[in-house]
Design an enzyme around this catalytic site. Sequence first.
Site, short mmCIF file in Angstrom:
data_model
loop_
_atom_site.label_atom_id
_atom_site.label_comp_id
_atom_site.label_asym_id
_atom_site.label_seq_id
_atom_site.Cartn_x
_atom_site.Cartn_y
_atom_site.Cartn_z
N ASP A 188 30.76 40.96 36.51
CA ASP A 188 31.15 39.74 37.14
C ASP A 188 31.00 39.87 38.77
O ASP A 188 30.95 41.24 39.23
CB ASP A 188 32.46 39.04 36.73
CG ASP A 188 32.56 37.68 36.82
OD1 ASP A 188 31.97 37.16 37.98
OD2 ASP A 188 32.71 36.89 35.85
N HIS A 265 27.68 34.20 38.32
CA HIS A 265 28.49 35.26 38.29
C HIS A 265 27.86 36.56 38.47
O HIS A 265 28.26 37.61 37.92
CB HIS A 265 29.28 35.11 36.96
CG HIS A 265 30.35 34.09 36.91
ND1 HIS A 265 31.55 34.34 37.43
CD2 HIS A 265 30.20 32.98 36.29
CE1 HIS A 265 32.31 33.11 36.96
NE2 HIS A 265 31.33 32.26 36.34
N GLU A 321 28.67 28.85 34.69
CA GLU A 321 29.04 28.39 36.13
C GLU A 321 27.82 28.73 37.03
O GLU A 321 28.46 29.12 38.28
CB GLU A 321 30.43 29.17 36.48
CG GLU A 321 31.29 28.28 35.49
CD GLU A 321 32.75 28.74 36.07
OE1 GLU A 321 33.54 28.00 36.18
OE2 GLU A 321 32.97 29.99 35.89
N TRP A 387 33.72 26.90 25.64
CA TRP A 387 34.81 27.04 26.39
C TRP A 387 35.23 25.74 27.41
O TRP A 387 36.43 25.76 27.91
CB TRP A 387 34.57 28.12 27.20
CG TRP A 387 33.66 27.93 28.71
CD1 TRP A 387 32.37 28.06 28.69
CD2 TRP A 387 34.02 27.88 29.96
NE1 TRP A 387 32.01 27.81 29.96
CE2 TRP A 387 33.03 27.69 30.84
CE3 TRP A 387 35.35 27.50 30.71
CZ2 TRP A 387 33.12 27.34 31.97
CZ3 TRP A 387 35.34 27.47 31.89
CH2 TRP A 387 34.58 27.18 32.75
N ASP A 414 44.84 33.34 30.04
CA ASP A 414 45.25 33.69 31.29
C ASP A 414 46.17 32.72 32.04
O ASP A 414 46.73 32.93 33.05
CB ASP A 414 44.09 33.90 32.09
CG ASP A 414 43.17 32.61 32.16
OD1 ASP A 414 43.08 31.97 31.17
OD2 ASP A 414 42.31 32.56 33.35
N TRP A 462 40.90 36.51 30.95
CA TRP A 462 40.41 36.67 32.33
C TRP A 462 41.53 37.16 32.98
O TRP A 462 42.66 36.95 33.01
CB TRP A 462 39.92 35.34 32.87
CG TRP A 462 39.19 34.65 31.95
CD1 TRP A 462 39.18 33.51 31.33
CD2 TRP A 462 37.80 34.94 31.72
NE1 TRP A 462 38.03 32.97 30.47
CE2 TRP A 462 37.21 33.87 30.77
CE3 TRP A 462 36.72 35.96 32.28
CZ2 TRP A 462 35.86 33.96 30.34
CZ3 TRP A 462 35.34 35.89 31.82
CH2 TRP A 462 34.97 35.02 30.93
N GLU A 464 41.88 37.70 36.78
CA GLU A 464 41.80 37.79 38.19
C GLU A 464 43.22 38.21 38.73
O GLU A 464 43.26 38.90 39.77
CB GLU A 464 41.52 36.30 38.80
CG GLU A 464 40.01 35.82 38.70
CD GLU A 464 39.45 35.06 37.37
OE1 GLU A 464 40.35 35.39 36.38
OE2 GLU A 464 38.71 34.49 37.51
C1 ACM Z 1 34.39 30.73 31.78
O1 ACM Z 1 35.37 30.80 31.79
N1 ACM Z 1 33.50 30.50 33.07
C2 ACM Z 1 33.43 31.24 30.53
#
Ligand code: ACM
Length: 685
Positions: A188, A265, A321, A387, A414, A462, A464
């Site tokens: 990513d 990404h 995305e 998702w 998350d 996730w 971050e």
């Molecule tokens: C995602 O959460 N962009 C797969």
Amino acid sequence: MRILRNLKLTLLCLFGSSALYAQQTNITPVPVDVVYVDADALDIDCALKLYVDRALSSDDAEHLVAALERGDIDFKVVKRPASRMYLNLLIDNEVSANEGYRLVVASEGVTIAASTPAGLFYGIQSLNQMAAGAETLPCVEIEDYPRFSYRGVLIDISRHFRTKEFIMRQIDMMAQMKMNRLHLHLTDAAGWRIEIDTYPALCSYAAWRTPATWKEWWYGDRKYVEEGSEGAYGGYLTKEEARELVEYASERYVTIIPEIEMPGHSDEVLAAYPHLKCTTMPEHQGDLCVGKEATFHMMQAILDEIIEIFPSEYIHIGGDEAGKSSWSECLDCQRRMRQEGLTDVDELQSYMIHRIEEYLNSKGRQIIGWDEILQGGLAPNATVMSWRGEEGGREAAAMGHNVVMSPHGYCYIDAPQDAPQTQPESIGGYLPLRKVYSYEPIPETMSEDVARYILGVQANLWAEFIFEDDHYEMMLWPRAIAVAEIGWSQPEDRCYDEFHRRALIVVERMQQAGYKPFDLKNEIGDRPESLQPVEHLAVGKSVSYIAPSFYYAPKYAAAGDATLTDGLRGTWTYADSRWQGFLGRGGVDVIIDMGEVTPIRSIAADFMQICGPGVFMPCLVEISASTDGENYEMLATIEHEVVWDELPSYKSFGWAGDAEARYIRYKAYRSSFSGFLFVDEIIVR
Ligand code: ACM
Ligand code: ZN
């Protein structure tokens, strides 16, 4: 005495009887069927004689013995089945379900039978749970098998790199919860995390940055640095480490699915190999150029190395995305579109996914991708990971494609799992264990024909905002346990209160084993105000919204014009259809008509602030009242300095005194932060 567990479960849910609890096996995920054979028990204070079926390969036998060693049962291996104090692991093709098992505890010994080694492994997990800290085992017959073949967790090691050892610990726990797919988010913008020989700069450069915190980096210059340079933060798995992980996982019947993101990404790839950029490229645009053949050369070379490390049938190719904006300007992308007769950038994306699918299929692998791979036409054999809600999953399943459900509203762990003001900064709204557990992967309206394409479910974590390993574990557990039970157990056997009781046991055992799960025992839970309706003088009274620019946003309309006087307070999250969200320059400006002149002692409304998604407190609230609807008397002017804060907050703005009014005007002004005002109820007493 024979008690069927389904009956027991119903009784537990209805009455929460402690007498019934006493006989529980406490197995999580809850098994399909548990029959208590009699009041007898098997003493396990001396060693059981373990016989392992010779039909098992030596590798499987070794893995199963190792799985027993990780539990509390004392055993010694024997060559032939014993007649007393036995522990037999038997391959039995009559136990038909793949991954299913039969576990029989009699007063003379234990038999686990399954048609697959994985089934035996899961029988051992159940046995280990029953035996944890116990001196005896109740005599039971358990028939158990998974509802779904795919029971997954996504671990994101791109945003912050995590070591092989950390990942192994999570695999251990996944396997105990009978989960069988680890989706590793390896690439990513924040960093490339897997060694690739043909493109060495992915690791020597794209895996490193200087600001360690996400925000400093993401909102800063998003630069990468050379490995070994001063302050370089990041890392990657060497091939050797990745192979060790694959081996470790397979010993626990977990398959690692590697994710290599494309075409979006991919900022870090473009930073290391800028020749893959489009001919014109805005800043901070992370899409690979689909026009250039070099992109395909590179991705295919990377995938060649990936499939050499990861034996998984599925390779996750991302697909989510992509901004796609550079593709409409790029000369190479435009040429590709002309040559291939593609009418828009969605079709250009689809062109890439089709080609990559064809490539991986030719190597005997299948692709799985985020639901955006539906855009522009789904590749013929692709599996979709849904998702952005369940819509993509439904659409793909209806077209006969396999689907893994992972909708963000339930499976994106998350988000904070307890009162958000008590939790570390995170993404998304309040997502407690109860809500995760309430998820049902097969929508009620889906026909059986379509539902068979739903392979299962996955929790995504996730990273971050998750810097520390302990923090990561806290976010993962116990919510991933809820997903494990959704994936394994039958829907009619699911009962949150009963699950919660067992989850507390799992959490305590995890803590004893040195894990750092969320401390479920001390969960605060839902916003107390939201648990029951509030009674006050304005309930059901009509509310008029003063000016169109002050109207609430359609997405956050909640109950529309009735919201502010419906007696329902909001939860911790603004996306609960109870908080009403006001965008636009004005803010909140409403008049409640009490119907007649009424004596009033207080008027108040709560606001919330969650700065990340742009939800702020008002900087000024004016509350005024009128008997005739024309002449208003100002009751209160409340000023508030709005400051950016990482933690969410909830605050009441109100007036108390003595007044008589038929009309109450409540006006809240937005501060200089652009964003939403959210209010749930104007309470008049
Ligand atoms: C995602 O959460 N962009 C797969
Ligand atoms: Zn391009």
